[in-house]
Scaffold this active site. Structure first.
Site, PDB file in Angstrom:
ATOM      1  N   ARG A 115       0.838  -1.038  -0.056  1.00  0.00           N
ATOM      2  CA  ARG A 115      -0.074   0.094   0.024  1.00  0.00           C
ATOM      3  C   ARG A 115       0.934   1.236  -0.090  1.00  0.00           C
ATOM      4  O   ARG A 115       2.159   1.137   0.059  1.00  0.00           O
ATOM      5  CB  ARG A 115      -0.864   0.062   1.203  1.00  0.00           C
ATOM      6  CG  ARG A 115      -0.221   0.240   2.530  1.00  0.00           C
ATOM      7  CD  ARG A 115      -1.107  -0.046   3.518  1.00  0.00           C
ATOM      8  NE  ARG A 115      -0.693   0.873   4.831  1.00  0.00           N
ATOM      9  CZ  ARG A 115      -1.355   0.719   6.040  1.00  0.00           C
ATOM     10  NH1 ARG A 115      -2.358  -0.088   6.037  1.00  0.00           N
ATOM     11  NH2 ARG A 115      -1.076   1.494   7.151  1.00  0.00           N
ATOM     12  N   ASN A 153      -6.166   7.328   3.806  1.00  0.00           N
ATOM     13  CA  ASN A 153      -5.877   6.383   5.236  1.00  0.00           C
ATOM     14  C   ASN A 153      -4.322   6.639   5.395  1.00  0.00           C
ATOM     15  O   ASN A 153      -3.585   6.529   4.699  1.00  0.00           O
ATOM     16  CB  ASN A 153      -6.055   4.896   4.914  1.00  0.00           C
ATOM     17  CG  ASN A 153      -5.509   3.878   6.012  1.00  0.00           C
ATOM     18  OD1 ASN A 153      -6.375   3.899   6.972  1.00  0.00           O
ATOM     19  ND2 ASN A 153      -4.432   3.302   6.023  1.00  0.00           N
ATOM     20  N   GLU A 154      -4.293   6.997   6.504  1.00  0.00           N
ATOM     21  CA  GLU A 154      -2.928   7.266   7.328  1.00  0.00           C
ATOM     22  C   GLU A 154      -1.890   8.257   6.284  1.00  0.00           C
ATOM     23  O   GLU A 154      -0.982   7.465   5.982  1.00  0.00           O
ATOM     24  CB  GLU A 154      -2.488   6.105   7.792  1.00  0.00           C
ATOM     25  CG  GLU A 154      -3.172   5.357   8.825  1.00  0.00           C
ATOM     26  CD  GLU A 154      -2.600   4.088   9.412  1.00  0.00           C
ATOM     27  OE1 GLU A 154      -3.126   3.880  10.575  1.00  0.00           O
ATOM     28  OE2 GLU A 154      -1.968   3.575   8.699  1.00  0.00           O
ATOM     29  N   GLU A 309      -9.197   3.956  14.793  1.00  0.00           N
ATOM     30  CA  GLU A 309      -8.585   2.657  14.778  1.00  0.00           C
ATOM     31  C   GLU A 309      -7.727   2.323  15.825  1.00  0.00           C
ATOM     32  O   GLU A 309      -7.106   3.283  16.361  1.00  0.00           O
ATOM     33  CB  GLU A 309      -7.464   2.369  13.457  1.00  0.00           C
ATOM     34  CG  GLU A 309      -8.177   2.204  12.324  1.00  0.00           C
ATOM     35  CD  GLU A 309      -6.836   1.685  11.140  1.00  0.00           C
ATOM     36  OE1 GLU A 309      -5.663   1.129  11.483  1.00  0.00           O
ATOM     37  OE2 GLU A 309      -6.969   1.918  10.127  1.00  0.00           O
ATOM     38  N   GLU A 357      -1.482  -8.303   5.991  1.00  0.00           N
ATOM     39  CA  GLU A 357      -1.847  -7.964   7.286  1.00  0.00           C
ATOM     40  C   GLU A 357      -2.675  -8.999   8.010  1.00  0.00           C
ATOM     41  O   GLU A 357      -3.713  -8.963   8.814  1.00  0.00           O
ATOM     42  CB  GLU A 357      -2.536  -6.754   7.647  1.00  0.00           C
ATOM     43  CG  GLU A 357      -1.733  -5.429   7.378  1.00  0.00           C
ATOM     44  CD  GLU A 357      -2.157  -4.232   7.738  1.00  0.00           C
ATOM     45  OE1 GLU A 357      -1.764  -3.389   8.531  1.00  0.00           O
ATOM     46  OE2 GLU A 357      -3.156  -3.795   7.068  1.00  0.00           O
ATOM     47  N   HIS A 360      -2.827  -9.206  11.586  1.00  0.00           N
ATOM     48  CA  HIS A 360      -3.257  -8.149  12.501  1.00  0.00           C
ATOM     49  C   HIS A 360      -4.279  -8.372  13.093  1.00  0.00           C
ATOM     50  O   HIS A 360      -5.311  -9.174  12.772  1.00  0.00           O
ATOM     51  CB  HIS A 360      -3.417  -6.995  11.623  1.00  0.00           C
ATOM     52  CG  HIS A 360      -3.630  -5.543  12.275  1.00  0.00           C
ATOM     53  ND1 HIS A 360      -4.756  -5.217  13.135  1.00  0.00           N
ATOM     54  CD2 HIS A 360      -3.040  -4.483  12.163  1.00  0.00           C
ATOM     55  CE1 HIS A 360      -4.447  -4.172  13.470  1.00  0.00           C
ATOM     56  NE2 HIS A 360      -3.629  -3.667  13.090  1.00  0.00           N
TER      57      HIS A 360
END
Length: 691
Positions: A115, A153-154, A309, A357, A360
């Site tokens: 990503r 996202n982030e 999150e 992930e 995760h």
């Protein structure tokens, strides 16, 4: 703007997480519907990593599957945080626009396969991201499931490519105006770095030795502004198509490095949203939860915010990911809500069976619902559901820690005389010491125009400080505030140029009543003994009381503790100075833990900053807070408040009436007994109190 989200959720706080139904089949979706009801999920973040499915070819959108998922969630009573999936461009984008792939500082162009493979400054990427955001907004503006919009996202990826270089030069023109101004700001007379044309200026890529610190600082500022511009473009595209009814935000990271000026983002989002993953287990994770939550609240100016999150069982410790212990999921969730979050979301709903992930943690683990983690998820969801009346309330702090992206970026540049004390560690230490004392703490920007709302301000790491900000801090003290400034502060200006004539900046020297003449970093592991029996580590300074003749004027500080050895023997290590109606303290070394704790304890007492619980009720054996206590207060001006109590010990704690004079526990539905409250080992309570 969180009020709009809460209204969409029927007056309840948010609970849920990232939901990726595209990873699963219909049988799993049916189970998801039932499990979400059991866990009291009312908000799902959808679409974060779905660009390849939503736009399988450039300009060709496939929304059918997302239509069905939003309809399904709405039918189940689950609202949607609809995300733009622009953090993960699909493979076709890489092939069509190879120049939009990020380039490292070493000149290596990255390829597709993870990503965040994009350059924010690449025109092709920005066009594609705007178009997709607009298309999603046009499609789902009126969908009843959509409660909020979630851009990207982030934001974190930094690039050093030619697109970034061109954008940097445009930014420099806007900021500095002329090449002469750039050369003056960066001190390019040193090392023959003077620029004759704009095209000669490049990003601070890998080079032979130290990069120019002024250039490096400006590049960090530029990249944060570039990320913010990318956010604004998507936000504005969504707003144009969908209108103002639904709030728009992005999920900001709180990592151990600083890519963005989060204060600037806090001014642009409808409400602050953050992702938080602790980096140490046990009590350290609880302290880090408070550290992250207090920053999130502060970035938004004290308004309610949202935890977008967290992990159900994720503690990042560098080379490994540790699990959370039983009960920590609830305490961490309540810790965020206690400090202003209007709910708690997780990454992610169901643990992935494939992909990068797959390990995760998630709300539904690989083991399925018959698992400790899901049982704790359901219990946490039930607890959050009981806290609806807390929505909209505020947290008030009597103390603030100064926090500045510029100071962090500047202190991270090459060429410092010592890696210690580091910016983040110093910031954390100040906050944790106040947290352990039970003091609710805000973070404040040094340029905050109203620091007077805090009785105590701690400046642990203001390496960079402008004259204007130094004057603002001087006025804060003069008006009656208590200020603590720690070593290696105010030594450079906003261009990363050293202060001449002594440190820190002149207005702050006047407030402190001292002048730092020489910086003397300590060897690794060395200690400086002080006259009060304490020790300092990492750093020392040659401090002179007062200011030189013909200098800034003002009176001299008093020595609270002095160095006892070497050339600094007898010189001040810790000073105190009355300035106007206030008091300014200076610490020229990194005090040992006991001494630092005692100093901050003295300052909070003198400033009248009180914990919510008395120390004897809060501390239960050993070090640390024992019982964490944070209060949210009604925003309507009434005397109603909610006291969050988190027991971080393995023993039950009795809070007598003297510590907890009555109230109603929202988690149990019971009033506090006349003889006090028994807080279970690892347990929690949320006490509504009137007056």
């Amino acid at each position: 703007m969180t009020a709009r989200l809460v209204r969409h959720l029927g007056g309840r706080l948010a609970f849920g997480g990232d939901y990726n139904p595209e990873q699963w089949d219909e049988a799993v979706w049916r189970e998801d519907d039932e499990l979400m009801r059991r866990a009291r999920v009312n908000l799902a973040t959808v679409g974060v990593f779905s660009w390849a499915l939503l736009e399988p070819a450039e300009g060709h959108y496939a929304f059918g599957w997302l239509d069905a998922q939003l309809d399904r969630l709405h039918a189940q009573g689950v609202a949607v945080d609809l995300a733009t999936p622009t953090a993960s461009p699909p493979p076709w984008f890489t092939l069509a626009h190879p120049d939009a792939m990020p380039v490292t500082a070493d000149g290596v162009r990255l390829t597709h396969g993870s990503r965040d493979t994009y350059c924010l400054a690449a025109p092709a990427y920005r066009r594609a991201a705007r178009a997709l955001a607009a298309a999603l907004a046009e499609r789902y503006a009126g969908h009843p499931a959509v409660a909020m919009w979630h851009v990207h996202n982030e934001y974190a990826t930094v690039c050093w490519c030619d697109h970034a270089a061109a954008a940097f030069r445009r930014w420099l023109r806007a900021r500095h105006g002329t090449l002469d101004a750039v050369n003056a700001a960066w001190g390019t007379a040193f090392w023959s770095q003077r620029y004759a044309t704009w095209e000669e200026i490049q990003p601070p890529r890998a080079t032979q030795w130290h990069r120019n610190p002024g250039l490096t600082l400006d590049y960090r500022r530029f990249w944060s502004d570039e990320a913010l511009a990318a956010y604004r473009e998507q936000r504005d595209a969504i707003r144009a198509a969908a209108g103002p009814e639904r709030p728009i935000t992005t999920n900001l990271m709180l990592p151990g490095y600083q890519t963005l000026d989060l204060w600037a983002f806090g001014r642009e989002v409808d409400f602050v949203g953050v992702d938080h993953y602790p980096d140490t287990p046990g009590t350290g994770a609880a302290a880090d939860t408070a550290f992250g939550a207090d920053r999130a609240r502060s970035f938004g100016g004290g308004k309610p915010w949202l935890l977008v999150e967290q992990g159900t069982s994720t503690v990042y410790t560098g080379d490994r990911t540790l699990p959370k212990e039983p009960g920590e999921m609830l305490r961490h969730t309540l810790g965020h809500i206690a400090r202003g979050s209007e709910g708690a979301l997780f990454f992610q709903w169901r643990q992935s069976k494939a992909g990068a992930e797959l390990w995760h943690s998630a709300m539904v683990p690989h083991a399925g619902p018959d698992s400790r983690i899901f049982r704790e998820v359901a219990a946490t969801g039930a607890a959050v559901a009981r806290l609806a009346e807390v929505a909209g309330s505020r947290v008030h702090a009597g103390a603030a820690v100064l926090h500045d992206a510029d100071a962090w970026w500047a202190k991270d540049t090459q060429g410092r005389p010592s890696p210690e004390p580091d910016y983040l560690g110093t910031l954390r230490r100040a906050h944790r010491t106040l947290w352990e004392a039970g003091v609710t703490t805000d973070f404040a920007h040094p340029r905050d125009p109203d620091l007077s709302r805090y009785a105590l301000v701690v400046a642990p790491a203001l390496y960079l400080l402008s004259d204007e900000t130094a004057e603002s801090l001087r006025r804060y003290v003069e008006a009656g505030g208590t200020l603590l400034v720690q070593c290696f502060s105010g030594v450079v200006d906003e261009h990363h140029q050293a202060r001449l004539g002594g440190y820190p900046a002149a207005p702050l020297r006047e407030a402190l009543g001292i002048r730092v003449e020489e910086l003397r970093p300590l060897a690794a592991g060395a200690r400086a003994r002080l006259s009060d029996g304490s020790t300092g580590t990492a750093w020392s300074e040659s401090v002179r009381l007062g200011v030189p003749a013909g200098g800034d004027g003002g009176s001299a500080a008093e020595t609270v503790a002095a160095y006892t050895e070497g050339m600094l023997a007898g010189q001040p290590a810790v000073t105190r100075h009355a300035h106007g109606a206030g008091t300014a303290w200076y610490v020229s070394t990194q005090l040992d833990d006991d001494a630092y704790r005692a100093l901050l304890g003295r300052l909070t007492d003198e400033a009248g900053v009180r914990p919510e619980l008395a120390p004897q009720a809060r501390t239960v054996g050993g070090d640390g807070p024992g019982v964490e206590a944070v209060r949210r207060r009604a925003a309507d001006g009434t005397a109603r408040s909610w006291l969050f109590l988190l027991n971080h010990t393995a023993e039950p704690v009795h809070l007598p009436p003297s510590a907890l004079p009555g109230g109603h526990d929202l988690l149990t539905g019971h009033d506090v007994p006349p003889d006090g409250l028994i807080l279970p080992a690892g347990g929690a309570a949320v006490i509504r109190q009137e007056g």
